[in-house]
Design a protein around this motif. Structure first.
Motif, PDB file in Angstrom:
ATOM      1  N   LEU A  33     -33.510-103.652 -46.123  1.00  0.00           N
ATOM      2  CA  LEU A  33     -34.859-103.264 -46.532  1.00  0.00           C
ATOM      3  C   LEU A  33     -35.776-103.157 -45.321  1.00  0.00           C
ATOM      4  N   ARG A  34     -35.556-104.010 -44.324  1.00  0.00           N
ATOM      5  CA  ARG A  34     -36.383-103.943 -43.118  1.00  0.00           C
ATOM      6  C   ARG A  34     -36.238-102.581 -42.436  1.00  0.00           C
ATOM      7  N   ARG A  35     -35.009-102.051 -42.440  1.00  0.00           N
ATOM      8  CA  ARG A  35     -34.797-100.750 -41.797  1.00  0.00           C
ATOM      9  C   ARG A  35     -35.466 -99.618 -42.573  1.00  0.00           C
ATOM     10  N   LEU A  36     -35.621 -99.788 -43.874  1.00  0.00           N
ATOM     11  CA  LEU A  36     -36.420 -98.820 -44.613  1.00  0.00           C
ATOM     12  C   LEU A  36     -37.864 -98.842 -44.130  1.00  0.00           C
ATOM     13  N   TRP A  80     -35.168 -94.807 -34.040  1.00  0.00           N
ATOM     14  CA  TRP A  80     -36.286 -94.659 -34.977  1.00  0.00           C
ATOM     15  C   TRP A  80     -36.452 -93.185 -35.322  1.00  0.00           C
ATOM     16  N   GLU A  81     -36.645 -92.904 -36.587  1.00  0.00           N
ATOM     17  CA  GLU A  81     -37.025 -91.556 -37.010  1.00  0.00           C
ATOM     18  C   GLU A  81     -37.693 -91.642 -38.371  1.00  0.00           C
ATOM     19  N   TYR A  82     -38.866 -91.054 -38.453  1.00  0.00           N
ATOM     20  CA  TYR A  82     -39.669 -91.112 -39.668  1.00  0.00           C
ATOM     21  C   TYR A  82     -38.955 -90.428 -40.822  1.00  0.00           C
ATOM     22  N   SER A  83     -38.869 -91.100 -41.957  1.00  0.00           N
ATOM     23  CA  SER A  83     -38.236 -90.529 -43.145  1.00  0.00           C
ATOM     24  C   SER A  83     -38.965 -90.992 -44.390  1.00  0.00           C
ATOM     25  N   ASN A  84     -39.532 -90.059 -45.115  1.00  0.00           N
ATOM     26  CA  ASN A  84     -40.229 -90.401 -46.349  1.00  0.00           C
ATOM     27  C   ASN A  84     -39.291 -90.984 -47.395  1.00  0.00           C
ATOM     28  N   THR A  85     -38.007 -90.658 -47.301  1.00  0.00           N
ATOM     29  CA  THR A  85     -37.039 -91.207 -48.249  1.00  0.00           C
ATOM     30  C   THR A  85     -37.014 -92.729 -48.195  1.00  0.00           C
ATOM     31  N   ASN A  86     -37.237 -93.294 -47.008  1.00  0.00           N
ATOM     32  CA  ASN A  86     -37.248 -94.747 -46.872  1.00  0.00           C
ATOM     33  C   ASN A  86     -38.221 -95.406 -47.847  1.00  0.00           C
ATOM     34  N   TYR A  87     -39.386 -94.821 -47.992  1.00  0.00           N
ATOM     35  CA  TYR A  87     -40.415 -95.448 -48.823  1.00  0.00           C
ATOM     36  C   TYR A  87     -40.285 -95.077 -50.295  1.00  0.00           C
ATOM     37  N   ALA A 109     -46.674-111.486 -39.320  1.00  0.00           N
ATOM     38  CA  ALA A 109     -45.985-111.381 -38.028  1.00  0.00           C
ATOM     39  C   ALA A 109     -44.807-110.418 -38.121  1.00  0.00           C
ATOM     40  N   GLU A 110     -44.070-110.458 -39.234  1.00  0.00           N
ATOM     41  CA  GLU A 110     -42.982-109.502 -39.431  1.00  0.00           C
ATOM     42  C   GLU A 110     -43.517-108.080 -39.472  1.00  0.00           C
ATOM     43  N   MET A 111     -44.618-107.904 -40.181  1.00  0.00           N
ATOM     44  CA  MET A 111     -45.178-106.574 -40.365  1.00  0.00           C
ATOM     45  C   MET A 111     -45.617-105.962 -39.040  1.00  0.00           C
ATOM     46  N   THR A 112     -46.086-106.787 -38.126  1.00  0.00           N
ATOM     47  CA  THR A 112     -46.611-106.302 -36.855  1.00  0.00           C
ATOM     48  C   THR A 112     -45.582-106.370 -35.729  1.00  0.00           C
ATOM     49  N   THR A 113     -44.332-106.653 -36.058  1.00  0.00           N
ATOM     50  CA  THR A 113     -43.248-106.570 -35.086  1.00  0.00           C
ATOM     51  C   THR A 113     -42.768-105.135 -35.053  1.00  0.00           C
ATOM     52  N   THR A 114     -42.915-104.470 -33.919  1.00  0.00           N
ATOM     53  CA  THR A 114     -42.718-103.031 -33.860  1.00  0.00           C
ATOM     54  C   THR A 114     -41.433-102.641 -33.141  1.00  0.00           C
ATOM     55  N   VAL A 115     -41.032-101.399 -33.378  1.00  0.00           N
ATOM     56  CA  VAL A 115     -39.949-100.759 -32.640  1.00  0.00           C
ATOM     57  C   VAL A 115     -40.524 -99.517 -31.978  1.00  0.00           C
ATOM     58  N   PRO A 116     -39.968 -99.112 -30.831  1.00  0.00           N
ATOM     59  CA  PRO A 116     -40.460 -97.883 -30.192  1.00  0.00           C
ATOM     60  C   PRO A 116     -40.295 -96.694 -31.129  1.00  0.00           C
ATOM     61  N   ALA A 117     -41.306 -95.870 -31.195  1.00  0.00           N
ATOM     62  CA  ALA A 117     -41.262 -94.703 -32.075  1.00  0.00           C
ATOM     63  C   ALA A 117     -41.324 -93.448 -31.212  1.00  0.00           C
ATOM     64  N   LEU A 118     -42.393 -92.704 -31.298  1.00  0.00           N
ATOM     65  CA  LEU A 118     -42.576 -91.565 -30.420  1.00  0.00           C
ATOM     66  C   LEU A 118     -43.090 -92.051 -29.072  1.00  0.00           C
ATOM     67  N   PRO A 119     -43.047 -91.202 -28.041  1.00  0.00           N
ATOM     68  CA  PRO A 119     -43.567 -91.639 -26.736  1.00  0.00           C
ATOM     69  C   PRO A 119     -44.982 -92.191 -26.850  1.00  0.00           C
ATOM     70  N   GLY A 120     -45.170 -93.396 -26.341  1.00  0.00           N
ATOM     71  CA  GLY A 120     -46.495 -93.996 -26.379  1.00  0.00           C
ATOM     72  C   GLY A 120     -46.875 -94.564 -27.711  1.00  0.00           C
ATOM     73  N   ALA A 121     -45.913 -94.815 -28.592  1.00  0.00           N
ATOM     74  CA  ALA A 121     -46.242 -95.314 -29.920  1.00  0.00           C
ATOM     75  C   ALA A 121     -45.171 -96.272 -30.403  1.00  0.00           C
ATOM     76  N   SER A 122     -45.570 -97.200 -31.250  1.00  0.00           N
ATOM     77  CA  SER A 122     -44.592 -98.094 -31.867  1.00  0.00           C
ATOM     78  C   SER A 122     -44.919 -98.253 -33.343  1.00  0.00           C
ATOM     79  N   TYR A 123     -43.887 -98.656 -34.112  1.00  0.00           N
ATOM     80  CA  TYR A 123     -44.013 -98.710 -35.570  1.00  0.00           C
ATOM     81  C   TYR A 123     -43.532-100.062 -36.062  1.00  0.00           C
ATOM     82  N   GLY A 124     -44.350-100.705 -36.894  1.00  0.00           N
ATOM     83  CA  GLY A 124     -43.978-101.971 -37.507  1.00  0.00           C
ATOM     84  C   GLY A 124     -43.382-101.743 -38.884  1.00  0.00           C
ATOM     85  N   LEU A 125     -43.823-102.532 -39.847  1.00  0.00           N
ATOM     86  CA  LEU A 125     -43.384-102.356 -41.232  1.00  0.00           C
ATOM     87  C   LEU A 125     -44.530-101.702 -41.996  1.00  0.00           C
TER      88      LEU A 125
END
Length: 378
Positions: free
Chosen positions: A133-136, A192-199, A302-318
């Motif tokens: 679920l976290r990967r979603l 990382w890659e944005y996917s609406n299917t995840n949500y 804290a989990e929600m704000t733990t991010t992974v690299p996304a696009l250049p110069g950006a990161s994504y949490g939950l």
């Protein structure tokens, strides 16, 4: 079809992901005024956006401004109280509910999708038993984005397809089926890659865990307690509640092509990935409450704000985008796009300074410039 229109639903947040790496969050500087923000809003209208509405909140003070028009036919201006489709900002609400369920011990973000939705994510290399679920929530699942499907794009973003299909009802399982007819974008966790299917899947998990539709849980857990009176989850309802402005799109054309009124549509094409309606004041109230600990325990925030690299110069949490602005201020929030509507809602990590805005056109306008102006300008 222009890149701007194709990102309307498929990856609207990606347009707004900018300047956010892993630097520590810093508090916003003292706010002396909103003149720079006002100029940026008017510049967006000069750039071709029909109209814009924005509200900033600093501690207990609010500032609102509009520019341009809410109705191209009548010339009626936009309202500070306009309700609008917020698109992928819906994702932060969905992620918050899942984290609340984790805090209650009803699920774990390390559970697999297959555990909660057996047999749903399979075919063409997809395997729900390998996806947590976290990967979603942080878009590292690899599940194909259904809004990238050629048929979906043709039927829902092109001029002729939208005219024919704008009122179609699509179920979550139908949307997932579109995705799993393709191979995964990558192996779970590979990148990382944005996917609406995840949500869409996240919303389905909420229903399995609670026995109630995800929209009911969002209303019960967030909208009601925070008294978000302008916020709604329309399901299949096609109209916008009042007060609201018209929404406009080029439907795949360029900025010089005809402008179409796309206000009425069936938002089930977005579902738990982007169906919500709100206004700027409600969005500010939501993000302020979230970051001040009013919705999640410290561990889940804290989990929600733990991010992974996304696009250049950006990161994504939950369900959250993190951005470091040019002046060193870090803001958190989400972007949202759907036909005729482009929105942003961001706040500082301490929840003391928030901004939400909406363009009622999906082909132009620089929302990043407005954010920079508000948090870094005069």
């Amino acid at each position: 079809m222009t890149a701007r229109v194709r990102t309307t639903l498929a990856a609207a947040c990606a347009v707004a992901l900018s300047a956010a790496l892993a630097a520590p969050a810093v508090a916003a500087p003292a706010v002396h005024g909103h003149d720079a923000t006002d100029r940026a809003l008017r510049a967006a209208v000069a750039d071709g956006v029909p109209g814009v509405t924005a509200t900033a909140r600093t501690d207990r003070r609010t500032w609102s401004r509009t520019a341009g028009v809410g109705d191209l036919r009548t010339g009626e201006p936009r309202s500070e109280r306009d309700r609008y489709r917020v698109g992928s900002i819906t994702k932060t609400f969905v992620a918050t509910v899942l984290l609340q369920l984790e805090a209650e011990g009803r699920l774990s973000l390390d559970d697999t999708v297959g555990r909660w939705l057996p047999g749903v994510v399979e075919g063409h290399g997809h395997d729900g038993d390998r996806i947590t679920l976290r990967r979603l929530l942080n878009h590292t699942s690899g599940v194909y984005d259904y809004t990238s499907d050629e048929g979906f794009v043709r039927d829902h973003f092109g001029r002729d397809g939208f005219a024919e299909h704008r009122y179609d009802t699509l179920t979550p399982r139908q949307l997932v089926a579109i995705a799993t007819a393709h191979e995964p974008a990558f192996a779970p966790g590979a990148r990382w890659e944005y996917s609406n299917t995840n949500y869409v899947l996240a919303g389905m998990v909420i229903e399995e865990a609670t026995g109630r539709p995800y929209a009911e849980e969002v209303r019960r857990r967030i909208v009601g307690p925070l008294k978000l009176r302008a916020t709604s989850l329309p399901g299949t309802r096609t109209g916008l509640p009042q007060p609201s402005s018209r929404a406009y799109s080029k439907l795949g054309g360029t900025a010089t092509d005809p402008t179409y009124d796309v206000t009425r549509l069936n938002p089930s094409m977005a579902g738990s990935a982007g169906e919500m309606i709100s206004d700027s004041a409600d969005l500010n109230r939501f993000y302020t409450a979230l970051f001040r600990g009013g919705l999640l325990p410290a561990e889940q925030l804290a989990e929600m704000t733990t991010t992974v690299p996304a696009l250049p110069g950006a990161s994504y949490g939950l369900g959250l985008i993190r951005r470091d602005l040019d002046c060193g201020v870090t803001v958190w929030g989400h972007a949202g796009g759907i036909h005729g509507s482009s929105s942003e809602a961001v706040t500082t990590r301490d929840g003391r300074h928030a901004l939400a805005l909406n363009f009622n056109g999906d082909w132009s306008g620089d929302s990043q410039a407005v954010i920079e102006a508000e948090f870094c300008g005069d």
